[in-house]
Design an enzyme around this catalytic site. Structure first.
Site, PDB file in Angstrom:
ATOM      1  N   CYS A   3       0.445  -0.010  11.240  1.00  0.00           N
ATOM      2  CA  CYS A   3       0.234  -1.329  10.650  1.00  0.00           C
ATOM      3  C   CYS A   3       0.521  -1.210   9.161  1.00  0.00           C
ATOM      4  O   CYS A   3       1.113  -0.233   8.724  1.00  0.00           O
ATOM      5  CB  CYS A   3      -1.177  -1.838  10.928  1.00  0.00           C
ATOM      6  SG  CYS A   3      -2.480  -0.711  10.370  1.00  0.00           S
ATOM      7  N   THR A   4       0.090  -2.166   8.369  1.00  0.00           N
ATOM      8  CA  THR A   4       0.425  -2.157   6.949  1.00  0.00           C
ATOM      9  C   THR A   4      -0.197  -0.970   6.224  1.00  0.00           C
ATOM     10  O   THR A   4       0.501  -0.189   5.567  1.00  0.00           O
ATOM     11  CB  THR A   4      -0.038  -3.464   6.280  1.00  0.00           C
ATOM     12  OG1 THR A   4       0.461  -4.572   7.016  1.00  0.00           O
ATOM     13  CG2 THR A   4       0.446  -3.536   4.844  1.00  0.00           C
TER      14      THR A   4
END
Length: 257
Positions: free
Chosen positions: A183-184
């Site tokens: 994810c980020t």
């Protein structure tokens, strides 16, 4: 060189005093003229902040004086201007909502893979035991559209609470493969990896530090496009500089959903 330091960081750790911390951190952030978001919950802390570096380091160092936050390791990038309009410190039920109360990362983390190791696996086409490696994007669809690992698995989520049912639908396709959730910045893929382990998938890892740490510690190879970020920069490239958006549309949230 840009003179505004942007940081993102999270830590799963029990915070029964989240309400008290909320007041303390709000006052501290205001005194330092920080902009961004700090989210607190019983399960931990998640924050995105921007300011001149001296103010940022003062805030982080004060946090580290609390033993629960001693090992905080924020991801850093730089910009010419502050990409947040205000400072928000808030207590929530979860710092990233999954609606799956049995997932408690503070009690037991999922195994992680370092960015350099993932890059090597992707280059050689398998992990160190010869298994096929699959990257699984745990972000929302509009984030994936800005950029993702090459040939990633994308379930077109519109919010993170959709991940558990999507996993149950697609779990069989992940069996006997090495799955790296990402994810980020690491917070969603950490919960996702724990859930996958609990659901019986054996060879599951989270990408340590997420895409931003991958950009910071590698050359960004095998990732196409930019990484959507939850501030006015909107997306950054492998050099952690602002990159043009791949898609335009409605305003996006200022924090992961």
């Amino acid at each position: 060189m840009p003179d505004i330091l942007n940081i993102s960081c999270y830590k799963f750790t029990p915070l029964p005093d989240a309400d008290i911390l909320c007041t303390t951190l709000a006052e501290r952030a205001s005194a330092l003229n920080l902009k961004g978001t700090v989210l607190l919950a019983e399960e931990g802390i998640n924050f995105f902040l921007a300011a001149p570096p001296a103010a940022i380091y003062t805030f982080v160092n004060a946090l580290r004086e609390d033993p629960r936050f001693a090992d905080l390791d924020p991801k850093e990038s730089w910009s010419d201007t502050v990409p947040f309009r205000k400072m928000l410190v808030k207590v929530k039920r979860e710092i990233i909502r999954m609606d799956h109360p049995t997932i408690r990362p503070a009690a037991s983390r999922a195994p992680s893979v370092a960015p350099a190791t993932l890059r090597r696996w992707l280059e050689q086409g398998h992990d160190d035991e010869g298994r096929e490696v699959i990257t699984l994007d745990t972000r929302n669809d509009y984030e994936v559209d800005e950029g993702a690992f090459r040939n990633t698995v994308d379930w077109r989520l519109t919010k993170f609470t959709e991940f558990p049912p999507a996993l149950r639908t697609h779990k069989a396709s992940l069996a006997d493969k090495t799955v790296v959730s990402y994810c980020t910045g690491g917070i969603r893929c950490e919960k996702a990896a724990i859930l996958m382990r609990n659901e019986g998938l054996e060879h599951v890892y989270q990408l340590e530090g997420g895409i931003l740490k991958y950009f910071e510690e590698t050359d960004g190879a095998f990732y196409d496009g930019g990484c959507f970020v939850f501030d006015e920069r909107r997306a950054v490239g492998a050099d952690l500089a602002i990159t043009p958006l791949q898609s335009e549309g409605k305003d996006k949230p200022q924090q992961p959903t």
